[in-house]
Design a protein around this motif. Structure first.
Motif, PDB file in Angstrom:
ATOM      1  N   THR A 150      99.083  20.450 -17.077  1.00  0.00           N
ATOM      2  CA  THR A 150      97.889  21.602 -17.947  1.00  0.00           C
ATOM      3  C   THR A 150      98.378  21.519 -19.539  1.00  0.00           C
ATOM      4  N   GLU A 151      97.565  22.204 -19.883  1.00  0.00           N
ATOM      5  CA  GLU A 151      97.555  22.378 -21.228  1.00  0.00           C
ATOM      6  C   GLU A 151      98.981  23.144 -21.805  1.00  0.00           C
ATOM      7  N   ALA A 152      99.514  23.079 -22.472  1.00  0.00           N
ATOM      8  CA  ALA A 152     100.400  23.756 -22.535  1.00  0.00           C
ATOM      9  C   ALA A 152     100.180  24.940 -23.592  1.00  0.00           C
ATOM     10  N   GLN A 153      99.379  24.876 -24.524  1.00  0.00           N
ATOM     11  CA  GLN A 153      99.031  25.744 -25.295  1.00  0.00           C
ATOM     12  C   GLN A 153      97.708  25.660 -25.481  1.00  0.00           C
ATOM     13  N   VAL A 154      96.968  26.752 -25.542  1.00  0.00           N
ATOM     14  CA  VAL A 154      94.690  27.240 -25.585  1.00  0.00           C
ATOM     15  C   VAL A 154      94.644  27.837 -26.871  1.00  0.00           C
ATOM     16  N   GLU A 155      94.069  27.884 -27.969  1.00  0.00           N
ATOM     17  CA  GLU A 155      93.561  28.136 -28.828  1.00  0.00           C
ATOM     18  C   GLU A 155      93.203  29.502 -28.306  1.00  0.00           C
ATOM     19  N   ARG A 156      93.796  30.464 -29.752  1.00  0.00           N
ATOM     20  CA  ARG A 156      93.313  32.133 -29.882  1.00  0.00           C
ATOM     21  C   ARG A 156      92.670  32.303 -30.303  1.00  0.00           C
ATOM     22  N   LYS A 157      91.651  33.373 -30.222  1.00  0.00           N
ATOM     23  CA  LYS A 157      91.326  33.833 -31.110  1.00  0.00           C
ATOM     24  C   LYS A 157      91.913  35.189 -32.017  1.00  0.00           C
ATOM     25  N   LEU A 158      91.555  35.388 -33.468  1.00  0.00           N
ATOM     26  CA  LEU A 158      91.633  36.729 -33.956  1.00  0.00           C
ATOM     27  C   LEU A 158      91.486  38.170 -33.150  1.00  0.00           C
ATOM     28  N   VAL A 168      94.761  45.098 -42.766  1.00  0.00           N
ATOM     29  CA  VAL A 168      95.404  43.232 -43.491  1.00  0.00           C
ATOM     30  C   VAL A 168      94.236  42.619 -43.438  1.00  0.00           C
ATOM     31  N   PRO A 169      94.151  42.723 -45.071  1.00  0.00           N
ATOM     32  CA  PRO A 169      92.376  41.777 -45.077  1.00  0.00           C
ATOM     33  C   PRO A 169      92.437  39.929 -45.013  1.00  0.00           C
ATOM     34  N   ALA A 170      90.726  39.787 -45.289  1.00  0.00           N
ATOM     35  CA  ALA A 170      90.557  38.638 -45.221  1.00  0.00           C
ATOM     36  C   ALA A 170      91.324  37.562 -45.981  1.00  0.00           C
ATOM     37  N   SER A 171      92.062  36.719 -44.950  1.00  0.00           N
ATOM     38  CA  SER A 171      92.215  35.615 -46.900  1.00  0.00           C
ATOM     39  C   SER A 171      93.385  34.897 -45.402  1.00  0.00           C
ATOM     40  N   PRO A 172      93.570  33.695 -46.502  1.00  0.00           N
ATOM     41  CA  PRO A 172      94.637  32.667 -45.731  1.00  0.00           C
ATOM     42  C   PRO A 172      95.475  33.060 -44.586  1.00  0.00           C
ATOM     43  N   LEU A 173      96.121  34.273 -44.695  1.00  0.00           N
ATOM     44  CA  LEU A 173      96.858  34.671 -43.992  1.00  0.00           C
ATOM     45  C   LEU A 173      96.898  34.844 -42.645  1.00  0.00           C
ATOM     46  N   TRP A 174      94.831  35.368 -42.505  1.00  0.00           N
ATOM     47  CA  TRP A 174      94.152  34.678 -40.702  1.00  0.00           C
ATOM     48  C   TRP A 174      94.701  34.369 -40.799  1.00  0.00           C
ATOM     49  N   GLY A 175      94.304  32.683 -41.260  1.00  0.00           N
ATOM     50  CA  GLY A 175      94.210  31.251 -40.271  1.00  0.00           C
ATOM     51  C   GLY A 175      96.174  30.818 -39.648  1.00  0.00           C
ATOM     52  N   GLU A 176      96.558  31.785 -40.297  1.00  0.00           N
ATOM     53  CA  GLU A 176      98.216  31.241 -40.144  1.00  0.00           C
ATOM     54  C   GLU A 176      98.533  32.161 -38.960  1.00  0.00           C
ATOM     55  N   ILE A 177      98.219  33.613 -38.316  1.00  0.00           N
ATOM     56  CA  ILE A 177      98.177  34.746 -38.015  1.00  0.00           C
ATOM     57  C   ILE A 177      97.064  33.557 -36.297  1.00  0.00           C
ATOM     58  N   GLY A 188     104.482  44.335 -48.485  1.00  0.00           N
ATOM     59  CA  GLY A 188     105.723  43.659 -47.871  1.00  0.00           C
ATOM     60  C   GLY A 188     105.652  44.149 -46.107  1.00  0.00           C
ATOM     61  N   ARG A 189     104.453  44.285 -45.148  1.00  0.00           N
ATOM     62  CA  ARG A 189     104.763  44.906 -44.002  1.00  0.00           C
ATOM     63  C   ARG A 189     104.828  43.272 -43.329  1.00  0.00           C
ATOM     64  N   ARG A 190     105.359  42.981 -42.458  1.00  0.00           N
ATOM     65  CA  ARG A 190     105.469  42.093 -41.894  1.00  0.00           C
ATOM     66  C   ARG A 190     104.748  42.086 -40.074  1.00  0.00           C
ATOM     67  N   ILE A 191     103.531  40.873 -39.749  1.00  0.00           N
ATOM     68  CA  ILE A 191     102.749  40.785 -39.160  1.00  0.00           C
ATOM     69  C   ILE A 191     102.866  39.977 -38.112  1.00  0.00           C
ATOM     70  N   ALA A 192     102.654  40.332 -36.781  1.00  0.00           N
ATOM     71  CA  ALA A 192     103.778  39.956 -35.782  1.00  0.00           C
ATOM     72  C   ALA A 192     102.412  39.454 -35.405  1.00  0.00           C
ATOM     73  N   ALA A 193     102.526  37.579 -35.158  1.00  0.00           N
ATOM     74  CA  ALA A 193     100.970  36.785 -34.598  1.00  0.00           C
ATOM     75  C   ALA A 193     100.455  37.642 -32.931  1.00  0.00           C
ATOM     76  N   GLU A 194     101.553  37.438 -32.461  1.00  0.00           N
ATOM     77  CA  GLU A 194     101.110  37.839 -31.253  1.00  0.00           C
ATOM     78  C   GLU A 194     100.474  39.229 -30.483  1.00  0.00           C
ATOM     79  N   ASP A 195     100.440  40.457 -31.919  1.00  0.00           N
ATOM     80  CA  ASP A 195      99.739  41.280 -31.728  1.00  0.00           C
ATOM     81  C   ASP A 195      98.421  41.398 -32.473  1.00  0.00           C
ATOM     82  N   TYR A 196      97.737  40.512 -32.523  1.00  0.00           N
ATOM     83  CA  TYR A 196      96.609  40.109 -33.297  1.00  0.00           C
ATOM     84  C   TYR A 196      95.440  39.109 -32.360  1.00  0.00           C
TER      85      TYR A 196
END
Length: 321
Positions: A150-158, A168-177, A188-196
């Motif tokens: 079984t796949e251990a991880q699956v891709e998820r969309k933003l 949250v401005p469009a930038s390479p950070l979206w790819g990190e998320i 200065g805000r800290r963004i949790a990827a799981e929330d997005y």
């Protein structure tokens, strides 16, 4: 996910078919896994886009020769290629002393470490980087197992709407998320990827079974699996003539189970050498016809060097080798 069949005959090879072995990997990955390793598997690998240098784990379903006699030679060949990466071998308890005895008797010294794991010790053990692996005991003359991948991880969309709503401005950070990594914004805000991240699709599962006369033993492991690979050694008529001694399944028995278990795709393999290509009661076509009377989903009769690709939505197709 990809499957490559390296052998599809039972007991003995034929001119068209080697004995049991099937490779599994994530689409396009270099590393791969091998389920069973009959004599002659190395010859099939010479025609496959797979390297022994990138083999991560070998899973042996049971210790009949048409499923494991090729393993000592494969280990030796990997050594002659100067492999140094560790290799894990999963299989029934007698497998480790069997391999160690052969290595001692033939003075085989490997330049890489080989470790062994019992199928029942798989839960919670990270044996492959891309899959979680389970084992289910089957019914055969020797202890036999089915392995579920079984796949251990699956891709998820933003979640683009939420990103924009929260400024949250469009930038390479979206790819990190999207990769699941938390990020810090310029303000200065800290963004949790799981929330997005939107919920991902259902992880795909492939079950590859060893020899087994009771498909119902897979009721839990194979329920709604995307792919079930199972032996169909005989037609039902021949199975009844042969009797219960060999402890194999017919195409009909497996097809009925696959329908009840809501299996997405059924791949039959491990055909008795009596079944040849062409038409007639002793042909692979006869096995296929029998299976189609009970299973209405996508059905495939595996051939040596068949390459299957399992799409993200669970569709299975033959691809190029």
């Amino acid at each position: 996910m990809e499957l490559l069949f390296l052998g599809t005959s039972s007991g003995t090879p034929t001119r068209q078919r080697n004995m049991s072995a099937v490779a599994l990997r994530t689409r396009g990955a270099r590393h791969w896994a091998l389920v069973d390793c009959a004599e002659g598997t190395q010859h099939r690998l010479l025609r496959a886009p797979l390297s022994l240098m990138h083999l991560r784990t070998v899973f042996i379903t049971h210790l009949h020769g048409d499923h494991c006699y090729g393993l000592p030679g494969l280990l030796a060949s990997a050594g002659m290629l100067n492999r140094t990466e560790p290799l894990l071998v999963v299989g029934p308890a007698p497998l480790q002393p069997m391999i160690e005895c052969i290595m001692e008797a033939t003075q085989l010294r490997l330049p890489y470490p080989v470790s062994f794991l019992l199928p029942e010790d798989l839960p919670g053990t990270p044996v492959l980087p891309d899959f979680t692996v389970t084992a289910a005991p089957l019914s055969h003359r020797l202890p036999s197992y089915a392995y579920g991948f079984t796949e251990a991880q699956v891709e998820r969309k933003l979640d683009l709407d939420r990103l924009r709503a929260d400024g949250v401005p469009a930038s390479p950070l979206w790819g990190e998320i999207q990769q699941g990594r938390d990020v810090s914004l310029p303000d200065g805000r800290r963004i949790a990827a799981e929330d997005y991240l939107l919920p991902g699709r259902r992880p795909r599962t492939v079950v590859i079974a060893g020899d087994n006369d009771t498909p119902e033993l897979l009721a839990t492991q194979a329920h709604r699996a995307d792919v079930l690979v199972h032996e169909a050694t005989y037609t039902q008529e021949i199975l009844e003539k042969v009797g219960p001694g060999p402890q194999h399944s017919s195409a009909l028995k497996v097809a009925r189970f696959a329908a009840e278990a809501e299996v997405g795709n059924l791949v039959l393999t491990h055909f008795s050498p009596r079944y040849q290509e062409g038409e007639g009661p002793l042909s692979v076509s006869a096995l296929e016809t029998e299976a189609r009377t009970a299973y209405a989903g996508p059905l495939f009769m595996a051939r040596d060097l068949d390459h299957f690709v399992l799409g993200r939505e669970g569709e299975l197709q033959r691809g190029d080798t």
